[in-house]
Design a protein around this motif. Structure first.
Motif, PDB file in Angstrom:
ATOM      1  N   ASN A 529       0.842  -1.195   0.000  1.00  0.00           N
ATOM      2  CA  ASN A 529       0.000   0.000   0.000  1.00  0.00           C
ATOM      3  C   ASN A 529       0.879   1.248   0.000  1.00  0.00           C
ATOM      4  OD1 ASN A 529       0.434   1.105   2.801  1.00  0.00           O
ATOM      5  ND2 ASN A 529      -0.394  -0.884   3.393  1.00  0.00           N
ATOM      6  N   PRO A 530       0.318   2.418  -0.260  1.00  0.00           N
ATOM      7  CA  PRO A 530       1.139   3.634  -0.403  1.00  0.00           C
ATOM      8  C   PRO A 530       1.974   3.984   0.816  1.00  0.00           C
ATOM      9  CG  PRO A 530      -1.063   4.002  -1.271  1.00  0.00           C
ATOM     10  CD  PRO A 530      -1.094   2.677  -0.587  1.00  0.00           C
ATOM     11  N   PHE A 531       1.607   3.492   1.992  1.00  0.00           N
ATOM     12  CA  PHE A 531       2.317   3.869   3.201  1.00  0.00           C
ATOM     13  C   PHE A 531       3.265   2.780   3.691  1.00  0.00           C
ATOM     14  CE2 PHE A 531      -1.739   6.156   3.192  1.00  0.00           C
ATOM     15  CZ  PHE A 531      -1.243   7.450   3.135  1.00  0.00           C
ATOM     16  N   GLY A 532       3.318   1.664   2.969  1.00  0.00           N
ATOM     17  CA  GLY A 532       4.314   0.650   3.263  1.00  0.00           C
ATOM     18  C   GLY A 532       4.042  -0.206   4.471  1.00  0.00           C
ATOM     19  N   THR A 533       2.852  -0.147   5.067  1.00  0.00           N
ATOM     20  CA  THR A 533       2.555  -0.999   6.211  1.00  0.00           C
ATOM     21  C   THR A 533       2.202  -2.402   5.722  1.00  0.00           C
ATOM     22  OG1 THR A 533       0.253  -0.255   6.167  1.00  0.00           O
ATOM     23  CG2 THR A 533       1.754   0.898   7.637  1.00  0.00           C
ATOM     24  N   VAL A 534       2.706  -3.397   6.418  1.00  0.00           N
ATOM     25  CA  VAL A 534       2.483  -4.783   6.020  1.00  0.00           C
ATOM     26  C   VAL A 534       1.021  -5.136   6.231  1.00  0.00           C
ATOM     27  CG1 VAL A 534       3.078  -7.183   6.477  1.00  0.00           C
ATOM     28  CG2 VAL A 534       4.837  -5.414   6.604  1.00  0.00           C
ATOM     29  N   ALA A 535       0.388  -5.697   5.195  1.00  0.00           N
ATOM     30  CA  ALA A 535      -0.996  -6.129   5.332  1.00  0.00           C
ATOM     31  C   ALA A 535      -1.083  -7.285   6.317  1.00  0.00           C
ATOM     32  CB  ALA A 535      -1.555  -6.544   3.976  1.00  0.00           C
ATOM     33  N   PRO A 536      -1.997  -7.249   7.270  1.00  0.00           N
ATOM     34  CA  PRO A 536      -2.063  -8.291   8.292  1.00  0.00           C
ATOM     35  C   PRO A 536      -2.816  -9.539   7.849  1.00  0.00           C
ATOM     36  CG  PRO A 536      -3.639  -6.581   8.771  1.00  0.00           C
ATOM     37  CD  PRO A 536      -2.906  -6.139   7.550  1.00  0.00           C
ATOM     38  N   TYR A 537      -3.056  -9.701   6.577  1.00  0.00           N
ATOM     39  CA  TYR A 537      -3.664 -10.928   6.086  1.00  0.00           C
ATOM     40  C   TYR A 537      -3.233 -11.146   4.645  1.00  0.00           C
ATOM     41  CZ  TYR A 537      -7.166  -7.800   3.956  1.00  0.00           C
ATOM     42  OH  TYR A 537      -7.790  -6.813   3.240  1.00  0.00           O
ATOM     43  N   ILE A 538      -3.512 -12.345   4.125  1.00  0.00           N
ATOM     44  CA  ILE A 538      -3.176 -12.685   2.750  1.00  0.00           C
ATOM     45  C   ILE A 538      -4.472 -12.996   2.008  1.00  0.00           C
ATOM     46  CG2 ILE A 538      -0.863 -13.548   3.275  1.00  0.00           C
ATOM     47  CD1 ILE A 538      -2.033 -16.327   3.452  1.00  0.00           C
ATOM     48  N   ARG A 539      -4.372 -13.289   0.723  1.00  0.00           N
ATOM     49  CA  ARG A 539      -5.577 -13.586  -0.031  1.00  0.00           C
ATOM     50  C   ARG A 539      -5.342 -14.806  -0.928  1.00  0.00           C
ATOM     51  NH1 ARG A 539      -5.639  -8.320  -4.096  1.00  0.00           N
ATOM     52  NH2 ARG A 539      -3.890  -8.934  -5.434  1.00  0.00           N
ATOM     53  N   PRO A 540      -6.417 -15.523  -1.265  1.00  0.00           N
ATOM     54  CA  PRO A 540      -6.264 -16.700  -2.118  1.00  0.00           C
ATOM     55  C   PRO A 540      -6.242 -16.307  -3.592  1.00  0.00           C
ATOM     56  CG  PRO A 540      -8.541 -16.469  -1.508  1.00  0.00           C
ATOM     57  CD  PRO A 540      -7.799 -15.345  -0.830  1.00  0.00           C
ATOM     58  N   TRP A 541      -5.770 -17.191  -4.418  1.00  0.00           N
ATOM     59  CA  TRP A 541      -5.825 -16.989  -5.867  1.00  0.00           C
ATOM     60  C   TRP A 541      -6.063 -18.348  -6.531  1.00  0.00           C
ATOM     61  CZ3 TRP A 541      -2.532 -19.503  -9.227  1.00  0.00           C
ATOM     62  CH2 TRP A 541      -1.425 -20.132  -8.652  1.00  0.00           C
ATOM     63  N   TYR A 542      -6.535 -18.307  -7.754  1.00  0.00           N
ATOM     64  CA  TYR A 542      -6.719 -19.530  -8.519  1.00  0.00           C
ATOM     65  C   TYR A 542      -6.375 -19.236  -9.966  1.00  0.00           C
ATOM     66  CZ  TYR A 542     -10.846 -17.948 -11.058  1.00  0.00           C
ATOM     67  OH  TYR A 542     -11.683 -17.278 -11.903  1.00  0.00           O
ATOM     68  N   GLY A 543      -6.157 -20.291 -10.729  1.00  0.00           N
ATOM     69  CA  GLY A 543      -5.922 -20.126 -12.156  1.00  0.00           C
ATOM     70  C   GLY A 543      -6.087 -21.445 -12.882  1.00  0.00           C
TER      71      GLY A 543
END
Length: 596
Positions: A529-543
């Motif tokens: 994100n623009p402020f560089g704070t680590v996101a406290p969660y992840i997200r799934p992906w598929y393909g």
């Protein structure tokens, strides 16, 4: 209440109706006379501080007042109950006094330039308890070290206003402190100190019109937090959240509480004023819970944030330093703690932001445009975005109206549930059913009402097939192995799509049977994100991918995404989507296959 008789200098206790009395405001010096010293056989008369009792009592007696209250000797501090009662009542005691005498032991006169400098530098203006003693009394006179009168609060009002940054209306009693944003009231105490750490909070109870028990030993931060929590119980003043940390503490941690840890964080809030328009009607009361503070705030998603985890929270106040328009809003930045639910934390509290004409302005970050460039987010911003050096930076149009919603705000992503991420199979969904038609005289007409049925094998098993797992949350240390730095493959499946026609007979005719593809899935980190704070969660992906790449997928080499695949000779399109919920304290993403 215990008062000192101005004739005999003896203490007398009163219950119920009180006589008219004067009150002393001062700073403690060496050998102050205490309640114990005033007892028979005590050493009060031989102590340096006894002259202060004599001088203040003589002033009160000269004005026809038979009693005076002095904190040093009128409170039995050995009794915790009496001390708590006195501190909780002190603002009212100063307010109800006939006269208040402010004794400045380090000032002699104010007529000369040197005297004015000593008045401005007086210790009396730096102590926490003397703040309410300046504001509460109806009548206050200043006296020098020889008990010579320096002037009244009204006569010295301009000078006192410059020293304290307190408005004339408050100093002269035209306005009530309750009409002033709480952030401004907190700014008055921001540069003051107290001998006992907890008193920096306790001395503000009267100015915030709250009461709470005293817990000496809890520390200044806990005491100040309790003070703010008590205020939230009786007020909807959102300026309580309009604080910014000192420069040397602005990067002390990644995630912040909604409440300030110290009055010093309100030092820059002295020009806060209430906004003329509301951000939205709060439908839920503010509550203090074990998950954080639960309250209603108006939230805007931050459009220049590719992680989709940052929100602008609008407060019903504004800062005159940045915008004088009473229809603008002060803005704080919140980061979502989980894709499920409504838990947030505050980030980058040193950013001064406000919303004006649906443009988000940021002050105090001269290198913000460089931060955007480094994260290559300029291309994702609207065309109206203007990034330029300076104190005010326009980040672009916000868009539609803010959403008013109840949220929880906490200071840390732990231990916010859920603590695991899982991926499971979900059911097949038929978004669009094909129509069977025939052609007669070049006119299309529907000849059947039953659509074909689509089957995907293997049959989904929602409860038994665990296909992925990741620990939550990422560790605050970016180098910690818990943190996910790139897209990872956690599982894959061969999919076979079978299309049957059930219109004509009980034995369904297989129209097409096709080995469609492989579907692969896993987790990936959120974009920066623009402020560089680590996101406290992840997200799934598929393909989806061709069946020939199975060996590569098994090794984790293929991580690109293809959102859909054409099957059944190009007549059907197969895609997938994620839905989520909480199962056994795990955030569970369910892959739902969709046939178009």
């Amino acid at each position: 209440m215990r008062l000192l008789c101005t004739d005999t200098l003896q203490l007398k206790s009163f219950l119920g109706d009180l006589p008219k009395y004067a009150i002393l405001s001062h700073t403690w010096e060496d050998e102050e006379v205490t309640f114990e010293d005033m007892k028979p056989g005590g050493s009060a008369t031989s102590m340096k501080g006894y002259a202060k009792l004599q001088g203040s009592a003589a002033l009160a007696r000269s004005e026809g007042l038979g009693y005076i209250w002095i904190d040093t000797c009128c409170i039995d501090k050995s009794s915790s109950a009496e001390l708590s009662e006195a501190i909780n009542s002190m603002f009212a005691w100063y307010r109800d006094a006939e006269k208040c005498y402010a004794y400045l032991a380090d000032v002699d006169e104010v007529t000369s330039p040197e005297g004015q400098l000593s008045f401005r530098a007086s210790k009396w203006f730096t102590r926490g308890w003397t703040l309410q003693e300046l504001i509460a009394p109806l009548s206050l006179d200043f006296f020098g070290q020889s008990w010579n009168q320096l002037g009244t609060r009204s006569e010295l009002g301009d000078c006192v206003k410059e020293i304290t940054r307190i408005s004339e209306g408050i100093l002269l009693g035209y306005s009530s402190p309750d009409a002033i944003p709480v952030a401004v009231r907190m700014s008055w105490i921001s540069n003051r100190t107290t001998t006992r750490p907890e008193d920096i909070a306790y001395c503000m109870m009267g100015l915030l019109n709250v009461n709470m028990p005293l817990v000496y030993g809890e520390g200044a931060e806990k005491a100040f937090r309790r003070l703010q929590q008590e205020f939230l119980k009786v007020s909807e003043d959102e300026s309580l959240f309009a604080w910014w940390p000192p420069k040397d503490e602005s990067k002390a941690k990644r995630y912040w509480d909604l409440l300030a840890p110290s009055p010093r964080y309100f030092a820059a809030a002295h020009q806060i004023f209430f906004s003329n328009r509301r951000t939205g009607a709060a439908t839920h009361p503010t509550e203090i819970t074990n998950r954080g503070i639960r309250l209603d705030l108006s939230l805007y998603p931050m459009e220049v944030d590719e992680s989709e985890s940052l929100y602008l929270a609008l407060l019903n106040c504004n800062d005159l330093e940045y915008s004088g328009d009473d229809s603008d809003f002060t803005v704080i930045i919140l980061q979502r703690l989980s894709p499920l639910g409504n838990s947030f934390t505050r980030i980058v509290p040193h950013v001064h932001g406000f919303l004006s004409d649906e443009i988000f302005h940021v002050g105090g970050l001269k290198n913000l445009s460089e931060a955007f460039k480094k994260r290559r987010l300029l291309n994702s911003t609207p065309e109206t975005t203007k990034l330029s050096e300076g104190r005010i930076i326009e980040l672009g149009e916000i868009g539609s109206d803010a959403v008013q919603m109840p949220i929880f705000v906490r200071s840390s992503p732990e231990p916010a549930p859920p603590n695991r991420f899982l991926i499971q199979w979900g059911p097949v969904q038929r978004i669009h059913r094909a129509k069977w038609v025939s052609v007669d005289d070049d006119t299309e007409r529907q000849t059947g009402s039953t659509a074909p049925k689509y089957y995907i094998s293997p049959k989904p098993s929602i409860n038994k097939v665990l296909v992925g797992r990741h620990r939550h949350p990422p560790h605050p240390n970016p180098d910690h192995p818990w943190n996910l730095r790139k897209r990872t493959v956690r599982g894959w499946r061969k999919l076979r799509v079978t299309v049957k026609d059930d219109r004509t007979s009980s034995d369904s005719e297989i129209i097409s049977e096709d080995v469609a593809c492989l579907v692969r899935f896993g987790f990936e980190p959120l974009p920066a994100n623009p402020f560089g704070t680590v996101a406290p969660y992840i997200r799934p992906w598929y393909g989806f991918s061709d069946i020939s790449t199975e060996a590569q997928i098994a090794s984790g080499d293929v991580v690109d995404t293809t959102p859909s695949v054409m099957v059944n000779n190009g007549l059907l399109q197969l895609s997938a989507e994620f839905s989520y919920g909480v199962v056994a304290s795990a955030l569970t993403y369910q892959i739902n296959f969709v046939v178009h």
